[in-house]
Motif scaffolding. Structure first.
Motif, PDB file in Angstrom:
ATOM      1  N   ASP A 173      -5.037  22.040  11.316  1.00  0.00           N
ATOM      2  CA  ASP A 173      -4.169  22.203  12.139  1.00  0.00           C
ATOM      3  C   ASP A 173      -2.883  21.460  11.742  1.00  0.00           C
ATOM      4  OD1 ASP A 173      -4.790  19.817  12.941  1.00  0.00           O
ATOM      5  OD2 ASP A 173      -5.328  20.216  14.910  1.00  0.00           O
ATOM      6  N   HIS A 232       7.100  29.041   4.839  1.00  0.00           N
ATOM      7  CA  HIS A 232       6.568  30.662   4.569  1.00  0.00           C
ATOM      8  C   HIS A 232       7.146  31.345   3.421  1.00  0.00           C
ATOM      9  CE1 HIS A 232      10.602  31.343   6.885  1.00  0.00           C
ATOM     10  NE2 HIS A 232      10.506  32.346   6.028  1.00  0.00           N
ATOM     11  N   GLU A 239       2.712  34.278   6.161  1.00  0.00           N
ATOM     12  CA  GLU A 239       2.502  33.923   7.487  1.00  0.00           C
ATOM     13  C   GLU A 239       2.255  34.966   8.469  1.00  0.00           C
ATOM     14  OE1 GLU A 239       5.260  31.759  10.840  1.00  0.00           O
ATOM     15  OE2 GLU A 239       6.121  32.069   8.930  1.00  0.00           O
ATOM     16  N   GLU A 240       1.183  34.942   9.395  1.00  0.00           N
ATOM     17  CA  GLU A 240       0.896  36.090  10.102  1.00  0.00           C
ATOM     18  C   GLU A 240       0.767  35.653  11.535  1.00  0.00           C
ATOM     19  OE1 GLU A 240      -2.745  37.843   8.973  1.00  0.00           O
ATOM     20  OE2 GLU A 240      -3.370  35.982   8.574  1.00  0.00           O
ATOM     21  N   THR A 241       0.705  36.510  12.508  1.00  0.00           N
ATOM     22  CA  THR A 241       0.310  36.117  13.829  1.00  0.00           C
ATOM     23  C   THR A 241      -0.988  36.823  14.217  1.00  0.00           C
ATOM     24  OG1 THR A 241       2.675  35.818  14.576  1.00  0.00           O
ATOM     25  CG2 THR A 241       1.016  35.972  16.333  1.00  0.00           C
ATOM     26  N   ASP A 247      -3.213  28.438  20.955  1.00  0.00           N
ATOM     27  CA  ASP A 247      -1.963  28.754  20.112  1.00  0.00           C
ATOM     28  C   ASP A 247      -1.251  27.831  19.341  1.00  0.00           C
ATOM     29  OD1 ASP A 247      -1.104  26.776  22.122  1.00  0.00           O
ATOM     30  OD2 ASP A 247       0.739  27.979  22.922  1.00  0.00           O
ATOM     31  N   PRO A 249      -0.626  26.134  15.872  1.00  0.00           N
ATOM     32  CA  PRO A 249      -0.488  26.712  14.436  1.00  0.00           C
ATOM     33  C   PRO A 249      -1.418  26.073  13.401  1.00  0.00           C
ATOM     34  CG  PRO A 249       1.925  25.775  15.320  1.00  0.00           C
ATOM     35  CD  PRO A 249       0.606  25.413  16.272  1.00  0.00           C
ATOM     36  N   PRO A 332      -1.514  34.530  21.076  1.00  0.00           N
ATOM     37  CA  PRO A 332      -0.923  34.540  19.569  1.00  0.00           C
ATOM     38  C   PRO A 332      -0.694  32.983  19.097  1.00  0.00           C
ATOM     39  CG  PRO A 332       0.516  35.691  21.281  1.00  0.00           C
ATOM     40  CD  PRO A 332      -0.521  34.864  21.908  1.00  0.00           C
ATOM     41  N   LYS A 333      -1.301  33.073  17.778  1.00  0.00           N
ATOM     42  CA  LYS A 333      -1.382  31.797  16.974  1.00  0.00           C
ATOM     43  C   LYS A 333      -0.601  32.013  15.670  1.00  0.00           C
ATOM     44  CE  LYS A 333      -5.151  29.416  16.340  1.00  0.00           C
ATOM     45  NZ  LYS A 333      -5.957  28.242  15.893  1.00  0.00           N
ATOM     46  N   ARG A 334       0.206  31.099  15.288  1.00  0.00           N
ATOM     47  CA  ARG A 334       0.911  31.362  13.964  1.00  0.00           C
ATOM     48  C   ARG A 334       0.103  30.813  12.904  1.00  0.00           C
ATOM     49  NH1 ARG A 334       5.331  27.094  11.830  1.00  0.00           N
ATOM     50  NH2 ARG A 334       6.005  28.206   9.928  1.00  0.00           N
ATOM     51  N   VAL A 335      -0.169  31.516  11.932  1.00  0.00           N
ATOM     52  CA  VAL A 335      -1.185  31.085  10.730  1.00  0.00           C
ATOM     53  C   VAL A 335      -0.223  31.215   9.439  1.00  0.00           C
ATOM     54  CG1 VAL A 335      -3.301  31.848   9.418  1.00  0.00           C
ATOM     55  CG2 VAL A 335      -3.244  31.929  11.851  1.00  0.00           C
ATOM     56  N   LEU A 336      -0.478  30.116   8.876  1.00  0.00           N
ATOM     57  CA  LEU A 336       0.164  29.918   7.110  1.00  0.00           C
ATOM     58  C   LEU A 336      -1.063  30.077   6.379  1.00  0.00           C
ATOM     59  CD1 LEU A 336       2.928  27.197   7.216  1.00  0.00           C
ATOM     60  CD2 LEU A 336       3.055  29.701   6.955  1.00  0.00           C
TER      61      LEU A 336
END
Length: 368
Positions: A173, A232, A239-241, A247, A249, A332-336
């Protein structure tokens, strides 16, 4: 200071690599060159000082992960200057008998014991004409603060397409572990894999068309900061959600295990190491002994990157001749994601000083 000059040597050296798999250590070579510079004269001194101008402490004495040793052997009866004896005290000095069958195993044993067996022989070979050998041994061993999950992967595109590779994956994280440097070589994704003590390893993924001689120096130059691009936008980054239980990242990393070996002849580019003048006839090192010239200069290096940690070693040597949780609602979570699935660079960095211990380029990762 020595750290800055040693890193500059590593960057220049890396800029002369071809695009094959390799590893090198300017930090291993620098103390040897600086010691020679202190006892050189004439053009040899000027060239060496231009590369290694000071012999300041590299800041590794108290390191729990990194060791740097110096060894010196001279032919029986070779006169040694008083200043040299002070800089290289008796416990660091050994004797060459003139019989390679006796001397070479002694040198090989020294290299092996001071690198925990990663380097099993001295990179220079002695003969009856060898007057002295000066060597440094650098060894690094660290575990990861957060280990990877081992597995396997089979890239669908790129130079590793279709190969079954030893994959390493991790979720974190802490998005700050990933930085995208904006360099003269283009964007370079820099992932800091934090060690459990004082050494971290930085994985450097450049743009697809950028080779090792461009990416590695750019990565070294970006260690201290500099311009960046959005994460990104980095090579290998998407990067995706997604739907998740929190939540926060998240950074998901997929890379590969590797083991890299190299054997470098420093006299192929003597000017890079300040050794061009020292190879000719002359009285180049009067502070050591009269009428010495460099006959061999080599470095042997190995680096290993696995799910649990990193280890590396480099032996640099010069030989001279005389005269020559429970379920919850999802959000929703931001994922790199960083996928290292093509050739990339790596830097092992001493955290407190910023010294680049080893630098390398991976084209042939460990098979699964």
């Amino acid at each position: 200071m020595s750290v800055r000059h040693a890193n500059a040597l590593t960057a220049r050296w890396a800029s002369h690599l071809d695009d094959r798999q390799s590893v090198l250590s300017g930090a291993g070579a620098y103390p040897l060159l600086a010691l020679l510079a202190r006892h050189a004269a004439g053009p040899a001194r000027d060239e060496l000082r231009a590369v290694a101008p000071d012999l300041d402490d590299l800041g590794l004495d108290a390191s729990p992960t990194t060791r740097l040793a110096v060894g010196f052997w001279s032919r029986r009866g070779l006169p040694l200057g008083e200043a040299w004896r002070r800089d290289v005290p008796a416990p660091m000095r050994g004797e060459l008998t003139g019989d390679p069958a006796v001397d070479q195993p002694v040198l090989d044993h020294w290299a092996a014991t001071r690198t925990d067996g990663l380097i099993d022989r001295m990179p220079v070979r002695v003969d009856r004409g060898t007057a002295l050998v000066l060597a440094t041994a650098l060894s690094v061993r660290t575990g990861w603060a957060t280990p990877f999950d081992p597995g396997w992967s089979q890239p669908r595109q790129g130079p590793w397409q279709g190969r079954r590779l030893a994959a390493l994956r991790r979720r974190d994280d802490d998005l700050t572990a990933l930085r995208v440097a904006d360099t003269a070589a283009g964007a370079v994704s820099l992932l800091t894999v934090t060690g459990d003590a004082d050494v971290d390893v930085v994985l450097a993924l450049g743009e697809p068309d950028r080779p090792a001689p461009a990416v590695l120096p750019a990565a070294i130059g970006a260690l201290g900061g500099g311009p960046t691009r959005p994460r990104h936008a980095g090579p290998g980054v998407t990067e995706e959600t997604v739907e998740a239980f929190d939540d926060h990242p998240e950074l998901r990393v997929a890379t590969v295990a590797f083991a890299v070996d190299a054997d470098h002849d420093l006299l192929r580019r003597p000017e890079l190491f300040g050794l061009a003048a020292a190879t000719g006839d002359g009285d180049h090192f009067p502070g050591i002994s009269p009428r010495l010239n460099v006959d061999q200069a080599r470095q042997a290096v190995r680096a290993e990157f696995s799910a649990t940690g990193f280890r590396a070693a480099a032996v640099t040597a010069v030989a001279m001749r005389a005269g020559s949780a429970p379920p919850r609602h999802t959000v929703p979570k931001r994922v790199l994601r960083l996928d290292v699935d093509r050739p990339f660079g790596f830097l092992a960095v001493h955290r407190d000083t910023g010294l680049v211990l080893v630098a390398g380029w991976v084209t042939d990762p460990t098979p699964a």
